[in-house]
Design an enzyme around this catalytic site. Structure first.
Site, PDB file in Angstrom:
ATOM      1  N   THR A 137       0.823  -1.208  -0.127  1.00  0.00           N
ATOM      2  CA  THR A 137      -0.077   0.081  -0.115  1.00  0.00           C
ATOM      3  C   THR A 137       0.895   1.192  -0.082  1.00  0.00           C
ATOM      4  O   THR A 137       1.920   1.096   0.425  1.00  0.00           O
ATOM      5  CB  THR A 137      -0.889   0.028   1.026  1.00  0.00           C
ATOM      6  OG1 THR A 137      -0.227  -0.051   2.540  1.00  0.00           O
ATOM      7  CG2 THR A 137      -1.891  -1.211   1.230  1.00  0.00           C
ATOM      8  N   GLY A 138       0.335   2.323  -0.310  1.00  0.00           N
ATOM      9  CA  GLY A 138       1.149   3.551  -0.625  1.00  0.00           C
ATOM     10  C   GLY A 138       2.411   3.364  -1.562  1.00  0.00           C
ATOM     11  O   GLY A 138       3.364   3.539  -1.124  1.00  0.00           O
TER      12      GLY A 138
ATOM     13  N   THR B  45       3.201   4.313  -4.698  1.00  0.00           N
ATOM     14  CA  THR B  45       3.411   5.119  -5.981  1.00  0.00           C
ATOM     15  C   THR B  45       4.741   5.951  -5.909  1.00  0.00           C
ATOM     16  O   THR B  45       5.192   6.675  -7.105  1.00  0.00           O
ATOM     17  CB  THR B  45       2.284   6.101  -6.342  1.00  0.00           C
ATOM     18  OG1 THR B  45       2.022   6.863  -5.035  1.00  0.00           O
ATOM     19  CG2 THR B  45       0.943   5.178  -6.570  1.00  0.00           C
ATOM     20  N   SER B  46       5.243   6.151  -4.694  1.00  0.00           N
ATOM     21  CA  SER B  46       6.555   6.734  -4.625  1.00  0.00           C
ATOM     22  C   SER B  46       7.388   6.317  -3.207  1.00  0.00           C
ATOM     23  O   SER B  46       6.776   5.295  -2.429  1.00  0.00           O
ATOM     24  CB  SER B  46       6.224   8.367  -4.582  1.00  0.00           C
ATOM     25  OG  SER B  46       5.694   8.591  -3.469  1.00  0.00           O
ATOM     26  N   GLY B  47       8.416   6.700  -3.183  1.00  0.00           N
ATOM     27  CA  GLY B  47       9.275   6.531  -2.035  1.00  0.00           C
ATOM     28  C   GLY B  47       9.458   5.153  -1.549  1.00  0.00           C
ATOM     29  O   GLY B  47       9.736   4.438  -2.506  1.00  0.00           O
ATOM     30  N   ILE B  48       9.328   4.862  -0.391  1.00  0.00           N
ATOM     31  CA  ILE B  48       9.448   3.452   0.010  1.00  0.00           C
ATOM     32  C   ILE B  48       8.574   2.376  -0.321  1.00  0.00           C
ATOM     33  O   ILE B  48       9.068   1.225  -0.789  1.00  0.00           O
ATOM     34  CB  ILE B  48       9.444   3.477   1.949  1.00  0.00           C
ATOM     35  CG1 ILE B  48      10.498   4.477   2.477  1.00  0.00           C
ATOM     36  CG2 ILE B  48       9.325   2.194   2.226  1.00  0.00           C
ATOM     37  CD1 ILE B  48      10.283   4.593   3.796  1.00  0.00           C
ATOM     38  N   GLY B  49       7.376   2.792  -0.692  1.00  0.00           N
ATOM     39  CA  GLY B  49       6.655   1.903  -1.087  1.00  0.00           C
ATOM     40  C   GLY B  49       6.754   1.514  -2.485  1.00  0.00           C
ATOM     41  O   GLY B  49       6.999   0.289  -2.964  1.00  0.00           O
TER      42      GLY B  49
ATOM     43  N   TYR C  17       1.918  12.276  14.518  1.00  0.00           N
ATOM     44  CA  TYR C  17       2.595  11.418  14.040  1.00  0.00           C
ATOM     45  C   TYR C  17       3.392  10.418  14.749  1.00  0.00           C
ATOM     46  O   TYR C  17       3.231   9.163  14.503  1.00  0.00           O
ATOM     47  CB  TYR C  17       3.450  12.119  12.912  1.00  0.00           C
ATOM     48  CG  TYR C  17       4.128  11.073  12.017  1.00  0.00           C
ATOM     49  CD1 TYR C  17       3.789  10.700  10.948  1.00  0.00           C
ATOM     50  CD2 TYR C  17       5.482  10.872  12.409  1.00  0.00           C
ATOM     51  CE1 TYR C  17       4.272   9.607   9.911  1.00  0.00           C
ATOM     52  CE2 TYR C  17       6.233  10.021  11.371  1.00  0.00           C
ATOM     53  CZ  TYR C  17       5.664   9.469  10.424  1.00  0.00           C
ATOM     54  OH  TYR C  17       6.522   8.558   9.396  1.00  0.00           O
TER      55      TYR C  17
END
Length: 252
Positions: free
Chosen positions: A12-13, A15-19, A153
């Site tokens: 999940t998540g 589309t960029s970065g860690i995911g 957070y």
């Protein structure tokens, strides 16, 4: 042979970065990867990149804070068949807010995505998890540190650490492992996006890097390597654990 040949994974998540880095690495290891994200264009580009590199992937536009979207994700996994072997519940985010400035909306948005989104992602996909499956949560090294203006957070990530332990105990009888990864500051668009403008972003990243004993930000690919480790047979005697991938920031 690749470590995950014939396996199904969900990120999940993604589309960029860690995911995105994790989805690419899981595909490199032979898994068919389901990617979720809220932005259709970015999701399509992520899937196309994996396929172009010889991997197998399916994109599903979904917001983890929407139960209807999560049901559609489960339906897509079910339709492919063979269940789910790796679930990387990575989607999340947050914004700075000092204690006196925290609003109910700020709190609700952060917890609905980071805590509720993770909870209901795992719950919705639970019936599809195969024996021996690996569930991986994205926590943060901030779950054991104090952080001015980032308390909501941090609290949401501490909740994920608690989920890791409790779910590991609950799912052990099903031979499903649950672990979490706690990144430190990673050079991603999401981290830069915490700042109001490019100049402030540059200063933010510099300040964060200076607080890491290795004197640099991490790379998304370094977190992705830890994800593959937890997804693979190399970690079959691990559950309920949290791996800190933070350049020593939480340990030294």
């Amino acid at each position: 042979m690749a470590q995950l040949t014939g396996k199904n994974a969900l990120v999940t998540g993604a589309t960029s970065g860690i995911g995105l880095a994790a989805a690419r690495r899981l595909a490199d290891e032979g898994a068919h990867v389901f990617l979720t994200g809220r932005r259709t264009e970015a999701l399509d580009a992520a899937v196309a990149g994996i396929v172009a590199a010889g991997g197998s992937a399916t994109g599903i536009r979904a917001d983890v804070a929407d139960l209807g979207d999560l049901e559609r994700v489960a339906a897509a996994v079910r339709e492919r068949g063979n269940g789910l072997d790796v679930l990387f519940a990575n989607a999340g985010g947050g914004e700075f807010a000092a204690l006196g400035d925290i609003t109910w909306q700020h709190y609700a948005d952060t917890f609905n995505t980071n805590v509720g989104g993770t909870l209901f992602t795992v719950q919705t996909l639970l019936p599809l998890l195969n024996r021996g499956a690996s569930v991986i949560l994205t926590s943060s090294n901030i779950d054991v540190k104090g952080a001015a203006a980032f308390s909501v957070y941090a609290a949401s990530k501490a909740a994920l650490r608690s989920f890791t332990r409790s779910w590991a105990a609950e799912l052990a009888g099903r031979d499903v492992r649950v672990n979490s990864i706690a990144p430190g500051p990673i050079g991603t668009p999401g981290l830069s996006g915490l700042a109001p403008d490019p100049e402030a972003a540059e200063q933010l990243l510099k300040n964060l890097a200076s607080g890491v004993p290795m004197n640099r930000l991490g790379r998304p690919e370094e977190i992705a390597d830890a994800v593959v480790f937890l997804a693979s047979p190399a970690s079959t005697f691990m559950t309920g654990a949290e791996i800190y991938v933070d350049g020593g920031a939480s340990q030294i």
